[in-house]
Scaffold this motif. Structure first.
Motif, short mmCIF file in Angstrom:
data_model
loop_
_atom_site.label_atom_id
_atom_site.label_comp_id
_atom_site.label_asym_id
_atom_site.label_seq_id
_atom_site.Cartn_x
_atom_site.Cartn_y
_atom_site.Cartn_z
N ASP A 245 0.82 -1.22 0.00
CA ASP A 245 0.00 0.00 0.00
C ASP A 245 0.85 1.27 0.00
O ASP A 245 0.53 2.25 -0.64
CB ASP A 245 -0.96 -0.01 1.19
CG ASP A 245 -0.24 -0.21 2.52
OD1 ASP A 245 0.88 -0.76 2.49
OD2 ASP A 245 -0.78 0.19 3.56
N ALA A 248 2.89 1.34 -3.58
CA ALA A 248 2.12 1.45 -4.83
C ALA A 248 2.08 2.88 -5.37
O ALA A 248 2.27 3.84 -4.61
CB ALA A 248 0.70 0.95 -4.59
N PRO A 256 -3.45 4.47 -2.81
CA PRO A 256 -2.73 3.50 -3.66
C PRO A 256 -3.59 3.00 -4.82
O PRO A 256 -4.78 2.72 -4.64
CB PRO A 256 -2.39 2.36 -2.70
CG PRO A 256 -3.29 2.52 -1.54
CD PRO A 256 -3.64 3.96 -1.45
N THR A 258 -4.70 0.35 -7.77
CA THR A 258 -4.72 -1.11 -7.94
C THR A 258 -5.10 -1.46 -9.38
O THR A 258 -5.68 -0.64 -10.08
CB THR A 258 -5.75 -1.77 -6.98
OG1 THR A 258 -7.01 -1.14 -7.19
CG2 THR A 258 -5.34 -1.65 -5.53
N TYR A 264 -1.99 -4.15 -5.93
CA TYR A 264 -1.42 -2.81 -6.00
C TYR A 264 -0.55 -2.64 -7.24
O TYR A 264 0.14 -3.58 -7.65
CB TYR A 264 -0.56 -2.54 -4.76
CG TYR A 264 -1.37 -2.43 -3.50
CD1 TYR A 264 -2.29 -1.40 -3.33
CD2 TYR A 264 -1.21 -3.34 -2.46
CE1 TYR A 264 -3.04 -1.29 -2.17
CE2 TYR A 264 -1.96 -3.25 -1.30
CZ TYR A 264 -2.88 -2.22 -1.16
OH TYR A 264 -3.63 -2.12 -0.02
#
Lengths: 308, 232
Positions: A245, A248, A256, A258, A264
Motif C-alpha cells: 500500500d 504502490a 494507492p 490497484t 497494488y
C-alpha cells in the motif's frame, strides 16, 4: 536435422540465448505479467531480521559489488534500502569495493530521495563510502569506526553527523546487511565481524555462484541469505506483501492504485527481481534443452563409433 | 638485509594478529596492525597504477602483438585518473563553496560521472552478461553424461535449473502434500542445505588447515617464495 545439431555453429546458440532473454523481457514489459513467487525459509529469515527490529534500529548496509553484477544484485540492494526505510531504521551505508559508493548513490537517489522525502541525511541515513583494505577495513571498524571513517563521503566529520554520535564501532549496529559479489564480501563479514563477535546479527544477498559457498555459515553466523535474482524476487514479494500500500503508485488523493484484480500497482523499480525471473526461466529451459540435445548427439556418435 | 627486514615484518605482523585474536589484552595491537594493513592497501593502488603503466609502456615500446590494446588501456587509465583526481568539471560543495575541490568527484553530470555511467558501467555489465552466452555454448558441447559422477552432476543441475524458476512449480506442483519434499523447489533447497553444505564444509575445513600450515611456514620464514627472487 541431426547433422545440423551435430555441427551446430555456436553463433546459433548465442542467437537462441539472446532471444530467450530478450523476448520475455519484451513480453513482461508490455503485459506487466510476472510469475508468482513463494518465498523460501531463508528469504523469510532475511525479511524477519529487518522486520522484527524495532523502528529506529541501526542497520549497517555494506554494498560490496560493482556494475558487473548490478543486474543480479541491484534489485535486492534496492529492496534492502526500501525495507529499512519503510521500517524507520537508521541506515549506515558503506562499501568495501571501489565502485561500491556509486551503488549506494544509486540506491539513495532512486529510493530514499524519491520515496522517503522526509528522511534526512545524517539523521536517518548516511553514506560512509569506500575505504581500501578489504577485510582489513572490517577488522578495524569492528572495534572503532573513526580509525578509518573520520568523515562521510561528503567530508562531514564523524562527530558532526547526528546519527553517528552513539556509534563507536560495528558492534553498535543492530544488524549488518551485506550485498556481495565476491571478495571482499559476505564471507569476510562473517569471518571478521560476526564470528569474533557472535552477538552481531547479519543477513546477506549474494550472486548465484557465491550462494553455495555461504550456506555453511547458515544459520549460526549468517541469519538469512538471498541467493541471486531468485532470492531478490522472493524478497520483493515479501516486502510488497507487507508494504504494497505504501509502495504502490498513488492517485491524486494519495490513495494507492490497484489493477483489475485488486493488486497494488507497484513501480517497476521495486519489481526488478520478479520481472527478471521470466528471462531466467526461459534461459534455464534453453540450457536444459541444449544439454539434452548435446547428450543425444554424444550417445548417437558413440554408438556409431562402436559399430565401426 | 633486503630479505631479513621483510621476513621480520611478516613474522611480527602475523604473530601480533594471531595473539591479538586470542587475547583481549593485546586486542589493540591487532587493531594497529590492521590500520597499517589498510594504509598499505591504499598505497598498493599507487604501486598497481605504476606497474600497469610500466607493463603497457614496455609493450608499446617493443611493438609486441596487441600493443594497440595497451595504448587504449593507458589512455583510458590516464583519462580516468586525471579527471577523477583533478575533480575536473566538478562544482564546489554547498558546505564549502569557496574551495574549488570541495565537490564530490562523483557529482551527477560531471565528467567522471559521465565516464562511469556511459563507459565503465555498460562495459563491465556487458562483459558479465556475455557469460550467459558462453555458458550456454559450453553446456551444449561439454556437459556429457559420460559416467555415474557426470550423470549425478547433470541430474543435480537439472533440478537446480528448474527449481530456481517457476518451471519447478509447473513440473511438480501437482504432487500431493505427503510428497512435498519431492517438489523441485523443495529438492533445490535440500540439495543446497544438505549436500552442498556438507561438501562445502569439508572443503572449507581442509582449506583452513592448509592455510594454517602454509601461514605458519611463511611466518616462521620456512617458506620465502613470496619475497620473490633476488640476492640477500
Amino acid at each position: 536435422m541431426y547433422e545440423f545439431f551435430r555441427d551446430l555453429d555456436r553463433r546459433w546458440i548465442f542467437l537462441m540465448m539472446f532471444l530467450c532473454v530478450a523476448v520475455p523481457i519484451i513480453i513482461i514489459g508490455a503485459t506487466g505479467k510476472t510469475f508468482p513467487e513463494e518465498p523460501t525459509q531463508l528469504v523469510r529469515a532475511v525479511f524477519d531480521e529487518i522486520e522484527n527490529l524495532p523502528s529506529g534500529s541501526k542497520v549497517l548496509l555494506s554494498y560490496d559489488y560493482d556494475p558487473a553484477s548490478e543486474g543480479e544484485l541491484a534489485p535486492m540492494a534496492t529492496m534492502f534500502a526500501y525495507h529499512c526505510a519503510a521500517k524507520g531504521h537508521k541506515m549506515y551505508f558503506m562499501a568495501l569495493w571501489p565502485v561500491g559508493p556509486q551503488m549506494v548513490d544509486d540506491t539513495i537517489e532512486n529510493i530514499i530521495k524519491k520515496d522517503f522525502k522526509d528522511l534526512k541525511y545524517g539523521e536517518d541515513y548516511v553514506n560512509l563510502g569506500y575505504k581500501s583494505g578489504y577485510e582489513g577495513v572490517i577488522k578495524v571498524i569492528i572495534t572503532d569506526f573513526t580509525e578509518l571513517y573520520s568523515t562521510d563521503t561528503r567530508g562531514t566529520p564523524w562527530s558532526a553527523i547526528p546519527m553517528c554520535h552513539d556509534v563507536n564501532s560495528v558492534q553498535d549496529m543492530d544488524l549488518i546487511v551485506n550485498v556481495s559479489a565476491g571478495y571482499a564480501g559476505t564471507k569476510e563479514w562473517v569471518q571478521y565481524a560476526v564470528t569474533p563477535y557472535p552477538k552481531l546479527r547479519m543477513v546477506a544477498g549474494c550472486t548465484g555462484v557465491q550462494a553455495p559457498l555461504l550456506y555453511p555459515y547458515i544459520p549460526q553466523q549468517l541469519h538469512g541469505l538471498l541467493g541471486a535474482i531468485k532470492g531478490a524476487a522472493e524478497y520483493e514479494a515479501l516486502v510488497i506483501e507487507a508494504y504494497g500500500d505504501k509502495m504502490a503508485r498513488k492517485d491524486a488523493g494519495d490513495n494507492p492504485l490497484t489493477d483489475d484484480n485488486g493488486d497494488y500497482l507497484i513501480p517497476g523499480k521495486y519489481t526488478e527481481g520478479i520481472r527478471r525471473m521470466g528471462p531466467q526461466l526461459v534461459a534455464h529451459l534453453l540450457m536444459i534443452l541444449l544439454i539434452i540435445v548435446g547428450n543425444v548427439i554424444y550417445f548417437v556418435e558413440r554408438r556409431r563409433e562402436g559399430r565401426r | 638485509m633486503k630479505r631479513t627486514i621483510p621476513l621480520l615484518i611478516t613474522a611480527i605482523g602475523g604473530f601480533v594478529l594471531i595473539i591479538a585474536f586470542f587475547s583481549s589484552y593485546t586486542q589493540s595491537w591487532g587493531e594497529v596492525a590492521a590500520i597499517w594493513f589498510d594504509i598499505l592497501a591504499a598505497i598498493a593502488f599507487i604501486l598497481g597504477g605504476g606497474n600497469l603503466m610500466k607493463i603497457h609502456l614496455k609493450k608499446i615500446s617493443d611493438r609486441k602483438a596487441g600493443w594497440a590494446y595497451s595504448g587504449v588501456t593507458l589512455i583510458a587509465f590516464l583519462t580516468t585518473l586525471i579527471i577523477g583526481l583533478g575533480k575536473i568539471g566538478v562544482n564546489p560543495s554547498e558546505q564549502f563553496p569557496d574551495y574549488a575541490w570541495s565537490g564530490s568527484y562523483r557529482e551527477v553530470g560531471g565528467p567522471f560521472w559521465w565516464l562511469y555511467e556511459f563507459a565503465f558501467k555498460p562495459l563491465t555489465a556487458t562483459m558479465f552478461a556475455m557469460l550467459a552466452f558462453y555458458v550456454a555454448s559450453a553446456a551444449f558441447r561439454a556437459f556429457r553424461a559420460k559416467n555415474i559422477e557426470a550423470i549425478l552432476l547433470l541430474g543435480t543441475a537439472f533440478i537446480i535449473l528448474l527449481g530456481r524458476t517457476y518451471a519447478g512449480v509447473w513440473v511438480t506442483g501437482w504432487l500431493p502434500e505427503w510428497l512435498e519434499g519431492l517438489k523441485l523447489e523443495n529438492l533445490t533447497v535440500t540439495i543446497m542445505k544438505v549436500f552442498n553444505t556438507a561438501g562445502n564444509r569439508a572443503i572449507m575445513i581442509g582449506i583452513a588447515l592448509g592455510i594454517v600450515s602454509t601461514s605458519l611456514k611463511v611466518l616462521l620464514g620456512v617458506d620465502r617464495s613470496y619475497l620473490g627472487g633476488g640476492e640477500e
